[in-house]
Design a protein around this motif. Structure first.
Motif, PDB file in Angstrom:
ATOM      1  N   PRO A   1       0.806  -1.235   0.000  1.00  0.00           N
ATOM      2  CA  PRO A   1       0.000   0.000   0.000  1.00  0.00           C
ATOM      3  C   PRO A   1       0.834   1.278   0.000  1.00  0.00           C
ATOM      4  O   PRO A   1       0.455   2.264  -0.616  1.00  0.00           O
ATOM      5  CB  PRO A   1      -0.814  -0.133   1.292  1.00  0.00           C
ATOM      6  N   THR A   2       1.954   1.280   0.677  1.00  0.00           N
ATOM      7  CA  THR A   2       2.766   2.498   0.723  1.00  0.00           C
ATOM      8  C   THR A   2       3.353   2.853  -0.626  1.00  0.00           C
ATOM      9  O   THR A   2       3.751   4.005  -0.847  1.00  0.00           O
ATOM     10  CB  THR A   2       3.921   2.317   1.727  1.00  0.00           C
ATOM     11  N   PHE A   3       3.406   1.876  -1.538  1.00  0.00           N
ATOM     12  CA  PHE A   3       3.920   2.150  -2.876  1.00  0.00           C
ATOM     13  C   PHE A   3       2.797   2.304  -3.895  1.00  0.00           C
ATOM     14  O   PHE A   3       2.875   3.146  -4.789  1.00  0.00           O
ATOM     15  CB  PHE A   3       4.865   1.017  -3.321  1.00  0.00           C
TER      16      PHE A   3
ATOM     17  N   ASN B   1      11.294   5.811  -2.783  1.00  0.00           N
ATOM     18  CA  ASN B   1      10.221   5.014  -3.392  1.00  0.00           C
ATOM     19  C   ASN B   1      10.195   5.191  -4.911  1.00  0.00           C
ATOM     20  O   ASN B   1       9.979   4.228  -5.661  1.00  0.00           O
ATOM     21  CB  ASN B   1       8.872   5.400  -2.795  1.00  0.00           C
ATOM     22  N   GLN B   2      10.393   6.437  -5.361  1.00  0.00           N
ATOM     23  CA  GLN B   2      10.385   6.687  -6.793  1.00  0.00           C
ATOM     24  C   GLN B   2      11.537   5.957  -7.487  1.00  0.00           C
ATOM     25  O   GLN B   2      11.384   5.405  -8.583  1.00  0.00           O
ATOM     26  CB  GLN B   2      10.486   8.203  -7.048  1.00  0.00           C
ATOM     27  N   LEU B   3      12.701   5.951  -6.841  1.00  0.00           N
ATOM     28  CA  LEU B   3      13.851   5.253  -7.423  1.00  0.00           C
ATOM     29  C   LEU B   3      13.602   3.747  -7.498  1.00  0.00           C
ATOM     30  O   LEU B   3      13.948   3.102  -8.488  1.00  0.00           O
ATOM     31  CB  LEU B   3      15.107   5.532  -6.588  1.00  0.00           C
ATOM     32  N   ILE B   4      13.012   3.184  -6.441  1.00  0.00           N
ATOM     33  CA  ILE B   4      12.759   1.747  -6.434  1.00  0.00           C
ATOM     34  C   ILE B   4      11.777   1.369  -7.532  1.00  0.00           C
ATOM     35  O   ILE B   4      11.895   0.300  -8.155  1.00  0.00           O
ATOM     36  CB  ILE B   4      12.262   1.318  -5.039  1.00  0.00           C
ATOM     37  N   ARG B   5      10.787   2.251  -7.779  1.00  0.00           N
ATOM     38  CA  ARG B   5       9.853   1.965  -8.875  1.00  0.00           C
ATOM     39  C   ARG B   5      10.576   1.886 -10.213  1.00  0.00           C
ATOM     40  O   ARG B   5      10.239   1.093 -11.088  1.00  0.00           O
ATOM     41  CB  ARG B   5       8.774   3.051  -8.933  1.00  0.00           C
ATOM     42  N   GLN B   6      11.611   2.747 -10.382  1.00  0.00           N
ATOM     43  CA  GLN B   6      12.335   2.768 -11.648  1.00  0.00           C
ATOM     44  C   GLN B   6      13.122   1.474 -11.904  1.00  0.00           C
ATOM     45  O   GLN B   6      13.473   1.170 -13.032  1.00  0.00           O
ATOM     46  CB  GLN B   6      13.291   3.962 -11.699  1.00  0.00           C
ATOM     47  N   LEU B   7      13.416   0.743 -10.836  1.00  0.00           N
ATOM     48  CA  LEU B   7      14.231  -0.457 -11.003  1.00  0.00           C
ATOM     49  C   LEU B   7      13.531  -1.523 -11.833  1.00  0.00           C
ATOM     50  O   LEU B   7      14.187  -2.328 -12.508  1.00  0.00           O
ATOM     51  CB  LEU B   7      14.597  -1.039  -9.628  1.00  0.00           C
TER      52      LEU B   7
ATOM     53  N   PRO C   1      15.900  -1.412 -17.596  1.00  0.00           N
ATOM     54  CA  PRO C   1      16.528  -1.875 -16.349  1.00  0.00           C
ATOM     55  C   PRO C   1      17.568  -0.871 -15.853  1.00  0.00           C
ATOM     56  O   PRO C   1      18.319  -0.289 -16.641  1.00  0.00           O
ATOM     57  CB  PRO C   1      17.176  -3.205 -16.748  1.00  0.00           C
ATOM     58  N   SER C   2      17.597  -0.654 -14.557  1.00  0.00           N
ATOM     59  CA  SER C   2      18.518   0.318 -13.973  1.00  0.00           C
ATOM     60  C   SER C   2      19.011  -0.202 -12.633  1.00  0.00           C
ATOM     61  O   SER C   2      18.483  -1.167 -12.083  1.00  0.00           O
ATOM     62  CB  SER C   2      17.846   1.684 -13.809  1.00  0.00           C
ATOM     63  N   ALA C   3      20.021   0.461 -12.118  1.00  0.00           N
ATOM     64  CA  ALA C   3      20.606   0.103 -10.823  1.00  0.00           C
ATOM     65  C   ALA C   3      21.004   1.379 -10.109  1.00  0.00           C
ATOM     66  O   ALA C   3      21.278   2.410 -10.742  1.00  0.00           O
ATOM     67  CB  ALA C   3      21.819  -0.813 -11.000  1.00  0.00           C
TER      68      ALA C   3
ATOM     69  N   ILE D   1      22.474  -1.515  -6.161  1.00  0.00           N
ATOM     70  CA  ILE D   1      21.164  -2.108  -5.899  1.00  0.00           C
ATOM     71  C   ILE D   1      20.357  -2.122  -7.192  1.00  0.00           C
ATOM     72  O   ILE D   1      20.309  -1.129  -7.921  1.00  0.00           O
ATOM     73  CB  ILE D   1      20.429  -1.323  -4.799  1.00  0.00           C
ATOM     74  N   MET D   2      19.705  -3.237  -7.455  1.00  0.00           N
ATOM     75  CA  MET D   2      18.900  -3.393  -8.669  1.00  0.00           C
ATOM     76  C   MET D   2      17.733  -4.323  -8.379  1.00  0.00           C
ATOM     77  O   MET D   2      17.597  -4.853  -7.259  1.00  0.00           O
ATOM     78  CB  MET D   2      19.762  -3.955  -9.811  1.00  0.00           C
ATOM     79  N   ASP D   3      16.874  -4.522  -9.387  1.00  0.00           N
ATOM     80  CA  ASP D   3      15.788  -5.470  -9.253  1.00  0.00           C
ATOM     81  C   ASP D   3      16.360  -6.888  -9.170  1.00  0.00           C
ATOM     82  O   ASP D   3      17.392  -7.201  -9.775  1.00  0.00           O
ATOM     83  CB  ASP D   3      14.845  -5.352 -10.445  1.00  0.00           C
ATOM     84  N   ILE D   4      15.671  -7.746  -8.420  1.00  0.00           N
ATOM     85  CA  ILE D   4      16.203  -9.091  -8.196  1.00  0.00           C
ATOM     86  C   ILE D   4      16.286  -9.888  -9.487  1.00  0.00           C
ATOM     87  O   ILE D   4      17.188 -10.716  -9.667  1.00  0.00           O
ATOM     88  CB  ILE D   4      15.338  -9.811  -7.132  1.00  0.00           C
ATOM     89  N   ALA D   5      15.361  -9.613 -10.438  1.00  0.00           N
ATOM     90  CA  ALA D   5      15.424 -10.316 -11.716  1.00  0.00           C
ATOM     91  C   ALA D   5      16.661  -9.904 -12.505  1.00  0.00           C
ATOM     92  O   ALA D   5      17.334 -10.746 -13.126  1.00  0.00           O
ATOM     93  CB  ALA D   5      14.154 -10.036 -12.531  1.00  0.00           C
ATOM     94  N   ALA D   6      16.997  -8.600 -12.464  1.00  0.00           N
ATOM     95  CA  ALA D   6      18.195  -8.127 -13.151  1.00  0.00           C
ATOM     96  C   ALA D   6      19.454  -8.714 -12.526  1.00  0.00           C
ATOM     97  O   ALA D   6      20.424  -9.032 -13.219  1.00  0.00           O
ATOM     98  CB  ALA D   6      18.248  -6.599 -13.118  1.00  0.00           C
ATOM     99  N   LEU D   7      19.438  -8.886 -11.194  1.00  0.00           N
ATOM    100  CA  LEU D   7      20.596  -9.478 -10.522  1.00  0.00           C
ATOM    101  C   LEU D   7      20.803 -10.923 -10.959  1.00  0.00           C
ATOM    102  O   LEU D   7      21.938 -11.341 -11.241  1.00  0.00           O
ATOM    103  CB  LEU D   7      20.406  -9.404  -9.008  1.00  0.00           C
ATOM    104  N   TYR D   8      19.712 -11.706 -11.038  1.00  0.00           N
ATOM    105  CA  TYR D   8      19.852 -13.105 -11.433  1.00  0.00           C
ATOM    106  C   TYR D   8      20.235 -13.248 -12.904  1.00  0.00           C
ATOM    107  O   TYR D   8      20.850 -14.253 -13.288  1.00  0.00           O
ATOM    108  CB  TYR D   8      18.558 -13.867 -11.141  1.00  0.00           C
ATOM    109  N   ARG D   9      19.880 -12.257 -13.736  1.00  0.00           N
ATOM    110  CA  ARG D   9      20.342 -12.300 -15.127  1.00  0.00           C
ATOM    111  C   ARG D   9      21.851 -12.100 -15.195  1.00  0.00           C
ATOM    112  O   ARG D   9      22.532 -12.718 -16.024  1.00  0.00           O
ATOM    113  CB  ARG D   9      19.628 -11.226 -15.957  1.00  0.00           C
TER     114      ARG D   9
END
Length: 843
Positions: A101-103, A131-137, A142-144, A206-214
């Motif tokens: 909810p906070t996002f 929060n805005q930066l995390i949304r961009q991930l 893809p970004s970090a 720091i990046m999205d977990i999917a980008a990290l596993y790639r």
């Protein structure tokens, strides 16, 4: 002025380093995720957190759990490593995070405008940015995220490998780095890099977990973050649902990290304050010499009707202005020094204490006022003695030397101060427990040495003068001149004495620590090779049929009296018995027999000193495999240098591989057998080049890490010594006019200018040599205090003090060389002056 700038720079650098580290500890965000109240991680040395665990908990209704995966890797460009040390790559399950909810319900702009007027507007704005930066991930390209200073370090390293490129060529239109900037070891390009200034960011990307596993398919889940408040009933339910290998931890780790590293920060601050005090001695000397040079002009002002209060006010105003300029310059220089030292400090804290340290953000104005206030207070205190002396001089028509009664009075006062300082230091060192009181006792030891120096300077110079043969009349004259100069350079000599004492004490301490560490490692690292591996497959299985003997170290982390301690296995064969290094052990000859039977344990100094246990005491510990609480006898206390954890060693047979973690394997075998194991490791997917280490290579890496740890301390020692030498140079410049008649007389007798310069150099080096002689016992005492008092209270471990005469002689040579390099300039300038000018000046 120069001494104040150096003092302000050193103090500012330490304040910035400590502030940045403590901001990282106290940060309430975990990897930029706000409102994290709890974390879930593995408490098993064998079983790790898995994706199945994460999925099962979320299916139970705990949707506020967010997965975090991590790996530590180098960054590459054109197959070249460009990162100074491995980067912590962190992947966050942003898809689950933005569904919270906070996002999903961001604060409307109207409410944001109203919130901006509230006291916590800055924190709300910061959270909104995060929060805005995390949304961009996870949205769009893809970004970090990384800290600007880390990006600056990587870019500068990249520029070193490709001089034709510039940092601006890597930036896109939005200010982020293009995808082809950096790559992994396999050549995969990193996502677009976005900079964000936060104390929670250090050596992280720091990046999205999917980008990290790639990028890194083998990355593992490190923890689960619980976002939001967790009621007591929810907490109990969650604890019941957790598997045995997972634990729920409240996010008060920042306070624990701050407590764990407080001794490091306190010691760093103590070194900076020591340098600051030396600089204040130099300020006292400089102000004293400055007022002496202005004495004639000040007396003329008094004859013209200007009051003493007005003269003092003008002098103090000048000192305040100079202090402000020096503080401003020192803050600018100190910030740059902190940037240069931050990688070393971060690595030291992370390696010694296993804590993450960010870059932090310090207010320039706040830092300036803080440094200026400390420097101003020190400068005003430093000018009290010279102004008090000036007050008496202005009341007299001409300078009147002290009478014999006054000389005896001041000598008695100096001896009284020595006795008071010595008694206070003795009481504090023997009865005080607080670390800051022990640091005060250390300062009292050094001050008592200064008093002893002032009381014995004349007598020691007279003794040296008696040993000079009559066939060297010029040396005798110079020695007498040194005796006269000792009365005018007391403060400068005290500054040099403090610098020399701290230099001897710190060098003996580090040299003793290095010697003890080398001896300890050489005895403990008794195997031929060591393998560092966390996980499957088991090295013991790979070593079968190769002829290599494998000794595994199994480990658990348990709770003892509310604190986390290490429970390690230790083999009981003759080979490993000889490798153990004891600090203290019982007189029972059956020590190893009792140990192998599980009747007793070995503990490190950190355990014994921290929990106040002795040999033959009994402690209650859980069994390594069954968890049953049993009573064990402490059979011996062992050395474990550098570890921040209390540790208990128990027989290997008491552990089970299914319940314990194994990360270190000791290998014993011939080179041909090791080569067979190396081939098996390659087939199993290991990297023998990095995971299989020869004992000599491991010892070299350990010593390199040791030397890097003391870089800052060595730098402060050198700067302190250099500043003290500058104080002597200032004294020489001002006192040159006082000794011009003597130099003129010597030169008129046919002595060349070169010999006159050499005699002048001899005078000041003789003063320094006497100061070094008196600094030696106090330096040895200082190293003893640092090892057996400061180190004992700060880290709960000690080591033997080794007094190496060659090391002391090396410090002598270095100190005198530094002094010679600094004071030779004013001496040579004075020696080049024609003799006729001195004659005219005297007339």
């Amino acid at each position: 002025m120069a001494s104040l700038i150096i003092a302000a720079a050193g103090l500012c650098a330490v304040l910035v380093i400590n502030s940045s580290a403590k901001q990282s500890y106290s940060s309430q965000q975990q990897y930029l995720v706000p409102n994290v109240t709890h974390t879930i991680s593995s408490n098993s040395s064998k079983l790790t957190l898995t994706k199945q665990d994460y999925a099962a908990l979320r299916m139970k209704g705990f949707n506020q759990l967010i997965a975090v995966a991590q790996t530590r890797q180098h960054l590459y460009k054109n197959n070249l490593i460009i990162s100074q040390r491995r980067i912590d790559f962190t992947g966050i399950d942003t898809f689950s995070l933005i569904a919270l909810p906070t996002f999903s319900n961001p604060t409307p702009l109207a409410e944001q405008a109203g919130a901006a007027k509230q006291p916590n507007a800055n924190s709300n704005t910061k959270t909104s940015e995060t929060n805005q930066l995390i949304r961009q991930l996870s949205v769009g390209q893809p970004s970090a995220i990384l800290h600007p200073q880390l990006l600056e370090q990587l870019t500068s390293a990249k520029n070193d490998t490709n001089s034709e490129s510039t940092a601006s060529s890597y930036l896109g239109a939005d200010g982020a780095l293009t995808m082809s900037q950096f790559t992994t070891m396999s050549g995969k390009p990193l996502p677009k890099l976005i900079t964000f200034e936060s104390a929670a960011l250090g050596n992280d990307i720091i990046m999205d977990i999917a980008a990290l596993y790639r990028l890194y398919p083998n990355a593992e889940l490190s923890m689960l973050l619980f976002v939001g408040e967790l009621s007591q009933s929810q907490e109990e339910t969650l604890k019941q649902l957790l598997p045995d290998h997972l634990q729920l931890i409240s996010t008060d780790k920042g306070q624990q990290d701050s407590e764990l590293t407080s001794s490091f920060h306190l010691n760093l601050m103590a070194m900076a304050l020591l340098m600051f005090v030396v600089c204040l001695f130099i300020v006292v000397n400089a102000v004293n010499l400055l007022l002496n040079s202005r004495l004639t002009w000040l007396k003329i002002c008094r004859q013209l009707g200007i009051s003493r209060q007005q003269l003092f006010f003008v002098q103090l105003t000048e000192i305040v202005l100079l202090t402000f300029v020096a503080s401003l310059s020192g803050v600018l220089l100190g910030i740059e020094l902190a940037k240069l030292a931050s990688p070393t400090v971060q690595a030291t804290l992370e390696n010694l204490y296993s804590v993450e340290v960010g870059f932090g953000k310090v207010s320039f104005l706040g830092l300036l006022f803080q440094v200026f206030g400390i420097c101003l207070l020190g400068s005003i205190c430093a000018t009290f003695i010279p102004l008090n002396k000036l007050n008496h001089q202005l009341a007299q028509a001409k300078d009147v030397p002290l009478s014999s009664v006054q000389q005896r009075f001041w000598k008695l006062a100096i001896w009284l101060c020595f006795a008071i300082f010595a008694v206070l230091a003795y009481v504090l060192l023997n009865y005080a427990q607080a670390l800051w009181l022990l640091l005060i006792a250390t300062a009292l030891v050094i001050l008592s040495g200064c008093c002893l120096l002032l009381a014995n300077y004349p007598s020691m110079l007279k003794i040296i003068q008696r040993f000079i043969p009559d066939r060297f009349p010029l040396l005798q004259v110079s020695s007498k001149q040194s005796l006269a100069l000792s009365g005018k350079t007391k403060i400068a000599c005290c500054a040099f004495f403090i610098a020399a004492t701290s230099n001897i004490g710190m060098n003996l301490m580090v040299d003793s620590f290095r010697g003890a560490t080398v001896g300890w490692l050489e005895q403990r690292l008794a195997a031929d090779y060591y393998v560092y591996n966390n996980g499957e497959p088991n090295i013991s299985e790979l070593a079968k049929n190769t002829g290599v003997n494998v000794y595994s170290r199994l480990e658990n982390y348990i709770s003892f009296q509310g604190k986390k301690i290490q429970q390690f296995s230790y083999p009981t064969d003759e080979f490993n018995q000889q490798a153990m290094v004891f600090y203290e052990k019982g007189r029972d000859e059956n020590l190893w027999a009792e140990f192998s039977q599980g009747k007793g344990v070995l503990v490190n100094q950190q355990f014994a000193f921290g929990f106040e246990y002795r040999i033959d005491d009994y402690i209650d510990l859980p069994h390594p495999s069954t968890g049953t609480l049993s009573s064990y006898k402490i059979l011996g206390i062992v050395y474990d240098f550098g570890s921040p954890y209390a540790q208990v060693l128990m027989p290997f047979d008491m552990f089970e591989l299914s319940n314990s973690k194994c990360c270190i394997y000791a290998l014993q075998g011939s080179e041909s057998s090791i080569n067979l194991l190396r081939e098996n490791m390659l087939k199993a997917g290991f990297e023998p080049e990095t995971q299989l280490l020869k004992t000599e290579a491991l010892l070299a890496l350990s010593m390199q890490a040791f030397d890097n740890t003391f870089i800052i301390t060595d730098g402060l020692n050198v700067v302190t010594l250099l500043v003290a030498a500058l104080s002597l140079a200032c004294a020489i410049i001002v006192l040159m006019n006082d000794i011009r008649p003597q130099n003129m007389l010597v030169r008129s007798m046919g002595v060349s200018a070169l010999k006159t310069q050499a005699l002048a150099l001899y005078q000041y080096l003789l003063l320094c040599f006497v100061a070094l002689l008196l600094a030696t016992p106090f330096g040895i005492l200082l190293s003893w205090v640092l090892i057996f008092n400061i180190n004992y209270q700060a880290f709960s471990w000690t080591y033997p003090l080794v007094i190496n005469p060659m090391k002391i002689l090396q410090i002598y040579a270095t100190s005198l060389l530094v002094v010679t390099a600094v004071i030779v300039i004013p001496i040579v300038r004075a020696g080049r002056r024609p003799l006729i000018e001195d004659i005219r000046w005297v007339n």
